[in-house]
Write a protein that holds these residues in place. Structure first.
Motif, short mmCIF file in Angstrom:
data_model
loop_
_atom_site.label_atom_id
_atom_site.label_comp_id
_atom_site.label_asym_id
_atom_site.label_seq_id
_atom_site.Cartn_x
_atom_site.Cartn_y
_atom_site.Cartn_z
N LEU A 1 0.74 -1.13 -0.06
CA LEU A 1 0.00 -0.02 0.02
C LEU A 1 1.08 1.12 0.02
CD1 LEU A 1 -2.97 1.21 0.10
CD2 LEU A 1 -2.77 0.95 2.83
N VAL A 2 1.96 1.13 0.71
CA VAL A 2 2.69 2.35 0.87
C VAL A 2 3.57 2.56 -0.29
CG1 VAL A 2 4.74 3.38 2.16
CG2 VAL A 2 2.95 2.13 3.52
N ARG A 3 4.01 1.51 -0.95
CA ARG A 3 4.98 1.62 -2.28
C ARG A 3 4.02 1.62 -3.52
NH1 ARG A 3 9.61 -2.88 -1.20
NH2 ARG A 3 10.67 -1.74 0.64
N ARG A 4 2.75 1.81 -3.54
CA ARG A 4 1.66 1.85 -4.43
C ARG A 4 2.08 0.85 -5.56
NH1 ARG A 4 1.19 8.40 -4.77
NH2 ARG A 4 0.81 8.71 -2.62
N ARG A 5 2.24 -0.40 -4.96
CA ARG A 5 2.70 -1.56 -6.07
C ARG A 5 1.11 -2.28 -6.72
NH1 ARG A 5 5.37 -5.30 -2.33
NH2 ARG A 5 4.62 -6.79 -3.98
N ALA A 6 0.27 -1.92 -6.08
CA ALA A 6 -1.17 -2.36 -6.52
C ALA A 6 -2.15 -1.46 -6.38
CB ALA A 6 -1.48 -3.77 -5.75
N PRO A 7 -3.43 -1.55 -7.29
CA PRO A 7 -4.69 -0.53 -6.86
C PRO A 7 -4.71 -0.53 -5.21
CG PRO A 7 -4.89 -1.89 -8.73
CD PRO A 7 -3.59 -2.44 -8.13
N TRP A 8 -4.85 0.52 -4.68
CA TRP A 8 -4.72 0.80 -3.22
C TRP A 8 -5.61 0.08 -2.60
CZ3 TRP A 8 -9.00 2.52 -0.75
CH2 TRP A 8 -9.95 3.24 -1.37
N TRP A 9 -6.68 -0.19 -3.14
CA TRP A 9 -8.10 -0.95 -2.36
C TRP A 9 -7.64 -2.36 -2.15
CZ3 TRP A 9 -10.80 -4.86 -4.68
CH2 TRP A 9 -10.73 -5.00 -6.19
N ARG A 10 -6.84 -3.03 -3.18
CA ARG A 10 -6.64 -4.35 -2.85
C ARG A 10 -5.61 -4.80 -1.66
NH1 ARG A 10 -7.79 -7.53 -7.41
NH2 ARG A 10 -8.67 -6.43 -9.17
N PRO A 11 -4.29 -4.33 -1.42
CA PRO A 11 -3.85 -4.39 -0.41
C PRO A 11 -4.53 -3.99 0.85
CG PRO A 11 -2.72 -2.78 -1.72
CD PRO A 11 -3.70 -3.29 -2.39
N LEU A 12 -5.17 -3.01 0.83
CA LEU A 12 -6.09 -2.67 2.10
C LEU A 12 -7.43 -3.47 2.38
CD1 LEU A 12 -6.81 -0.28 4.22
CD2 LEU A 12 -8.34 0.53 2.52
N ALA A 13 -7.84 -3.96 1.49
CA ALA A 13 -8.81 -5.17 1.54
C ALA A 13 -8.08 -6.58 2.09
CB ALA A 13 -9.62 -5.61 0.32
N ALA A 14 -6.74 -6.71 1.70
CA ALA A 14 -6.12 -7.71 2.45
C ALA A 14 -5.78 -7.55 3.92
CB ALA A 14 -4.86 -8.04 1.65
N MET A 15 -5.56 -6.27 4.33
CA MET A 15 -5.26 -6.01 5.57
C MET A 15 -6.25 -6.06 6.29
SD MET A 15 -2.92 -2.64 5.08
CE MET A 15 -2.93 -2.25 6.69
N LEU A 16 -7.66 -5.85 5.89
CA LEU A 16 -8.97 -5.99 6.70
C LEU A 16 -9.50 -7.42 6.73
CD1 LEU A 16 -10.77 -2.87 5.27
CD2 LEU A 16 -9.43 -2.88 7.35
N LEU A 17 -9.37 -8.24 5.53
CA LEU A 17 -9.71 -9.46 5.69
C LEU A 17 -8.96 -10.40 6.33
CD1 LEU A 17 -10.41 -10.01 1.89
CD2 LEU A 17 -12.20 -10.09 3.65
N ALA A 18 -7.70 -10.14 6.39
CA ALA A 18 -6.64 -11.28 6.97
C ALA A 18 -7.02 -11.59 8.46
CB ALA A 18 -5.18 -10.75 7.07
N PRO A 19 -7.16 -10.65 9.51
CA PRO A 19 -7.27 -10.95 10.97
C PRO A 19 -8.80 -11.35 11.34
CG PRO A 19 -7.46 -8.80 10.74
CD PRO A 19 -7.17 -9.23 9.24
#
Length: 413
Positions: free
Chosen positions: A242-260
């Motif tokens: 997310l910080v490095r903007r290696r993907a559309p921002w919402w995808r890693p953000l969604a992973a962060m929210l889903l993971a736990p």
């Protein structure tokens, strides 16, 4: 799962039918020095399930073969003792607890020795299969475990192939099938399906498939408490992306929210059911005598075992712990991608740092498959004439120890 259809390498760079060469190779577990060592790995192309299976079949066949040796050994040994193979694999210790949850659900924590210590996804799957197919509960439980172990072997192959080459991927899956406690991969336990979720989640992280990583981490969190290690890795990797903007921002953000969500959701549910948010931790600590002391118990117990006559199982666990630490050092020296190193390191911390259940610590490390990459890499670089005798020896030792754990040892593996 969708990620199973994803390959870890462009076949165009692998001429012919992917032969396994006899000559030593220059296999490494890291890219050349002028390439990134962690994140910026080219995302492999998507492939259909048949194409992915065509690439991975030697790993699945090799894994199934070595586990079949262990199961045949167990069947012969058990028959001589008057024990049915199905009862050995799915009728003892934690298997009984999982089958009880599948049949009757969770108790109401009348005592702290509650079945709410066990996470729910595995018994849910057993119940679903039991009710949907003409299988009894033990058969359903073994079906889930065996399918999970094959999915795990496939995931290990994908990671080994992605980081090095096809031969390393095959050997990583096979070596995981011949570790001392590999019999647990064939029992009605959760290690197999958890390893499948973890392997494919980490593969998704390495290839920037963030939604897949988050969803698989959620499922892993419903399977075993040690998913906390995987959650930390997926969450941190997603934050970096997310910080490095290696993907559309919402995808890693969604992973962060889903993971736990899986892990936290079950712990909160147990807390609500027991009348306190620390309910699950109290059940673990006071009811099951499992706590975290930073490793004091493990170090003390290992010293006692090595300084006095002890049971074979305890010697083997001590050896597995020492070997795991050595392999972790080798993994660092091999410059494995940091998500794999962090995952292995956290599993070592939670396993060594936990007080109690010393005899099961070897089993607890089964999902730490990345520790086996140095072994798989070394075997991949060796000639077949040298690699095969090693694999035969490991298979024989694993088959014997699996029989010992289930027929001679008197406690849970």
């Amino acid at each position: 799962m969708d990620v199973a259809a994803e390959d870890s390498r462009d076949e165009a760079s692998q001429p012919g039918p992917h032969p396994v060469p006899d000559a030593p190779e220059t296999t490494t577990l890291h890219p050349p020095p002028d390439e990134p060592t962690t994140d910026a790995v080219a995302r492999p192309p998507r492939r259909g399930p048949l194409a992915a299976l065509a690439l991975a079949w030697p790993a699945l066949l090799g894994y199934a073969a070595v586990r079949a040796v262990g199961l045949v050994t167990l069947w012969i040994w058990g028959s001589a003792r008057g024990s049915r193979l199905e009862g050995i694999l799915a009728g003892r210790y934690d298997s009984d607890w999982y089958l009880g949850i599948a049949a009757h659900g969770y108790d109401h924590a009348e005592s702290l020795h509650s079945n709410m210590a066990f996470f729910p996804l595995y018994p849910w799957l057993v119940r679903l299969l039991d009710q949907s197919w003409a299988l009894d509960p033990q058969q359903a439980a073994l079906t889930v475990s065996w399918l999970g172990s094959l999915a795990a072997a496939w995931g290990l192959f994908a990671i080994g192939n992605h980081l090095a080459d096809r031969r390393t991927g095959v050997l990583l899956a096979v070596v995981w099938g011949v570790v001392p406690h590999a019999v647990v991969e064939s029992l009605a336990y959760t290690e197999a399906i958890f390893t499948a979720f973890a392997a494919w989640a980490l593969y998704a992280v390495l290839t920037d498939r963030w939604l897949t990583a988050g969803l698989l981490c959620l499922l892993a969190g419903l399977t075993r408490p040690t998913a906390s290690s995987l959650i930390a890795v997926v969450g941190l990797a997603a934050l970096v992306a997310l910080v490095r903007r290696r993907a559309p921002w919402w995808r890693p953000l969604a992973a962060m929210l889903l993971a736990p969500l899986g892990w936290v959701g079950f712990v909160v549910w147990v807390g609500d059911r027991t009348g306190g948010l620390d309910g699950w931790f109290r059940i673990q600590g006071e009811g099951w005598n499992s706590s975290f002391d930073g490793g004091a118990f493990t170090v003390s117990r290992t010293g006692e075992i090595l300084d006095s006559p002890s049971r074979f199982q305890h010697y083997m666990v001590a050896l597995v712990l020492l070997a795991a630490l050595t392999l972790f050092v080798l993994s660092i020296m091999d410059r494995q991608p940091w998500p794999l190193l962090l995952y292995s390191g956290l599993l070592l911390v939670t396993t060594i740092g936990a007080a109690g259940y010393y005899h099961s610590k070897g089993r607890f490390l089964l999902p730490a498959f990345a520790l086996l990459l140095p072994v798989a890499g070394a075997l991949a670089r060796a000639r077949r004439g040298r690699a095969y005798p090693v694999l035969v020896l490991l298979t024989a030792v694993s088959a014997y120890f699996g029989g010992y754990l289930t027929l001679v040892w008197t406690s849970s593996p």
